[in-house]
Design a protein around this motif. Structure first.
Motif, PDB file in Angstrom:
ATOM      1  N   ALA A  10     -11.331   0.228  13.926  1.00  0.00           N
ATOM      2  CA  ALA A  10     -11.566   0.539  12.510  1.00  0.00           C
ATOM      3  C   ALA A  10     -12.858  -0.111  12.026  1.00  0.00           C
TER       4      ALA A  10
ATOM      5  N   ILE B 213       0.091   3.424  11.187  1.00  0.00           N
ATOM      6  CA  ILE B 213      -1.338   3.476  10.835  1.00  0.00           C
ATOM      7  C   ILE B 213      -1.864   2.062  10.564  1.00  0.00           C
ATOM      8  N   CYS B 214      -3.182   1.984  10.563  1.00  0.00           N
ATOM      9  CA  CYS B 214      -3.850   0.734  10.191  1.00  0.00           C
ATOM     10  C   CYS B 214      -4.940   1.104   9.194  1.00  0.00           C
ATOM     11  N   LYS B 215      -4.963   0.392   8.086  1.00  0.00           N
ATOM     12  CA  LYS B 215      -6.000   0.640   7.082  1.00  0.00           C
ATOM     13  C   LYS B 215      -6.811  -0.629   6.893  1.00  0.00           C
TER      14      LYS B 215
ATOM     15  N   LYS C 216      -9.100   4.381   7.835  1.00  0.00           N
ATOM     16  CA  LYS C 216      -7.692   4.495   8.216  1.00  0.00           C
ATOM     17  C   LYS C 216      -7.602   5.084   9.621  1.00  0.00           C
TER      18      LYS C 216
ATOM     19  N   GLU D  73       0.607   4.414   0.758  1.00  0.00           N
ATOM     20  CA  GLU D  73       0.685   5.282   1.935  1.00  0.00           C
ATOM     21  C   GLU D  73       1.619   4.659   2.979  1.00  0.00           C
TER      22      GLU D  73
ATOM     23  N   ASP E  23       0.856  -1.190   0.000  1.00  0.00           N
ATOM     24  CA  ASP E  23       0.000   0.000   0.000  1.00  0.00           C
ATOM     25  C   ASP E  23       0.893   1.242   0.000  1.00  0.00           C
TER      26      ASP E  23
ATOM     27  N   THR F  25      -4.975  -3.768  -1.684  1.00  0.00           N
ATOM     28  CA  THR F  25      -4.563  -2.423  -1.276  1.00  0.00           C
ATOM     29  C   THR F  25      -5.547  -1.438  -1.908  1.00  0.00           C
ATOM     30  N   GLU F  26      -5.458  -0.200  -1.511  1.00  0.00           N
ATOM     31  CA  GLU F  26      -6.321   0.793  -2.161  1.00  0.00           C
ATOM     32  C   GLU F  26      -6.070   0.784  -3.660  1.00  0.00           C
TER      33      GLU F  26
ATOM     34  N   VAL G  67     -12.505   2.595   2.678  1.00  0.00           N
ATOM     35  CA  VAL G  67     -11.198   2.502   3.330  1.00  0.00           C
ATOM     36  C   VAL G  67     -11.274   3.246   4.663  1.00  0.00           C
TER      37      VAL G  67
END
Ligand code: NAI
Length: 458
Positions: free
Chosen positions: A453, A394-396, A374, A217, A215, A359-360, A372
């Motif tokens: 999340a 971070i966590c997505k 985040k 980011e 990903d 992934t995005e 998504v």
């Protein structure tokens, strides 16, 4: 001539795990390994690199101990001891696999295998002057580093100033300047280690980002962390030549630059090993240099299977384990197939990266309608308590809007490597967000952020 139900060529994660399962299931099994049981993963890959990275982590802890109210003076690292410890770790685990083979009743031949032919009896294979026949044959010969025809690269490997994943784990001295060609997983993990232990590290990557399909980011956060720690990244650069003390590279405009190097690591990918053991005698179908397999790990030849890096699908040890199991279940007539959509991937840098699923970027490319969510890892009390130096983790979580199922989880930060299997379970079990919300996570932990999340999903 000895007859087996199954002959396995290659004793790495695909081969030894498959052989063990086969032996326990009652198949008369032979595994032939020319170097050491455990393959690249155990002897010169996953495991030794983790041993080195753990030593670096201990040093990092010591160097930053004062941030946590602990005084440490004169912390230093002894590379020779680090490598000796790594060798001990490997030795322990390799002998453990030997034991596993014994317990499973698997015969192990430590020699190079050569496939002679397939006839009505089965697959004829020689090793150490003996001929063996297998009703089934599993190819698990793994992969080898790609060494492209860059002037000076091969000569450098022979002379010793250029290294692959193998040599980089055995350096007895810390190089003052290390240049890493390729900002993929191997390059980043080794850049991380040598940065921690004092080398001036430069990573040359031809793409405009590091960490390949990670990903974007997350890979950007990882790169920022390492820039702060002193690693130089040269993105969008092509290596044109390798010299004894420098790597010559050029940017997109063709502007050439010389990057000084005491040692050079070539980590630009791996290729399936399909030559040198008589595979050509079987007329097996290849796909871009790797053995073509179906979901049951079957090849185009009845009784011939391929698992692990040699089929080129997902060059990861944990994929190899599972592929080996699928091959054995298929031989045993059990219904099983390989699913690749929920295989976690981890980069064991500091901070760690753990990822699974879409992934995005990949979701967008497939036209998927995903939400998504985040969250910063700062949502976790434990993360805040344990991270004084950098808190940008971070966590997505990616959720399919229509089916309300998790399709991807991506994390950067402490414990991500251990947490990510939970994401794989969410994807594999296809539970809906509402069902997952009912699962209680331990507190305080970093994994709780995933739970948070899930409650943010609209
Ligand atoms: P990789 O495929 O992960 O990365 C290679 C990188 O080199 C790519 O970013 C590519 O763009 C770049 N590159 C290619 N040619 C280049 C050139 N001429 N100049 C500059 N950059 C160039 O390959 P890597 O790191 O060698 O790893 C090999 C395999 O081992 C991978 O399949 C990986 O998944 C596996 N592995 C997995 C680990 C893990 O799961 N933690 C650890 C180590 C390896």
């Amino acid at each position: 001539m000895e007859l087996f139900d199954l002959i396995v060529i290659g004793g790495g994660p695909a081969g030894y795990n498959a052989a063990g399962r086969a032996g326990h299931s009652g198949l008369k099994t032979l595994v032939i390994e020319k170097r050491a049981l455990g393959g690249v993963c155990l002897n010169e890959g996953c495991v030794p690199s983790k041993s080195l990275l753990y030593s670096a982590k201990v040093l990092d802890y010591a160097n930053h101990a004062s941030n946590y109210g602990v005084t440490v003076t004169g912390a230093s690292l002894d590379q020779k001891k680090v490598v000796a410890r790594k060798d001990k770790v490997v030795k322990t685990l390799v002998s453990g696999i030997g034991m596993q083979m014994k317990q499973a009743g698997v015969k192990v031949v430590a020699a190079e295998a050569q496939i002679l032919k397939k006839d009505a009896e089965g697959f004829h294979v020689t090793a150490d002057g003996q001929e063996y026949v297998g009703k089934n044959l599993l190819i698990a010969t793994g992969s080898a580093p790609v060494v492209p025809p860059i002037p000076g690269l091969r000569e450098g490997l022979e002379a010793g100033h250029v290294m692959t994943n193998r040599e980089v784990l055995d350096l007895q001295e810390i190089p003052e300047k290390l240049v890493v060609i390729g900002g993929g997983v191997i390059g980043l993990e080794m850049a991380s280690y040598y940065n921690s232990v004092g080398s001036k590290v430069t990573v040359i990557e031809m793409l405009d980002h590091i960490a390949g399909p990670t990903d974007r980011e997350i890979s950007n956060i990882l790169m920022k962390n390492y820039e702060k720690k002193g690693i130089t990244f040269k993105l969008g650069y092509k290596v044109t030549a390798v010299e004894k003390n420098a790597v010559i590279c050029e940017d997109a405009n063709g502007k050439s630059e010389s990057v000084p190097a005491d040692k050079i690591l070539c980590s630009i990918g791996r290729r399936a090993v399909t030559q040198g053991f008589g595979l050509e005698n079987l007329n097996v179908l290849l796909d871009r240099g790797a053995i073509k397999t179906d979901e049951q790990m079957r090849t185009n030849i009845a009784g011939l299977y391929a698992a692990g890096d040699v089929n080129g699908v997902s060059m990861l040890a944990h994929t190899a384990y599972r592929e080996g199991e699928v091959a054995i279940n298929t031989i045993l007539g059990k219904k099983d197939h390989m699913r690749y959509h929920a295989i976690p991937s981890v980069i064991y840098t500091n901070p760690e990266v753990g990822a699974v699923g879409e992934t995005e970027e990949s979701a967008k490319a497939k036209g998927m309608d995903v939400e998504v969510v985040k969250l910063p890892l700062m949502y976790s009390g434990r993360y805040v308590a344990e991270n004084e130096d950098s808190r940008d983790g971070i966590c997505k979580v990616l959720v399919d809007r229509k089916y309300r199922r998790v399709v991807g989880i991506h994390m950067i930060g402490s414990y991500a490597s251990e947490i990510i299997y939970g994401g794989a379970m969410m994807i594999e079990t296809e539970l809906k967000v509402e069902d997952l919300q009912e699962i209680v996570f331990p507190h305080p932990t970093v994994c709780e952020v995933i739970r948070e999340a899930l409650f943010e999903v609209k």
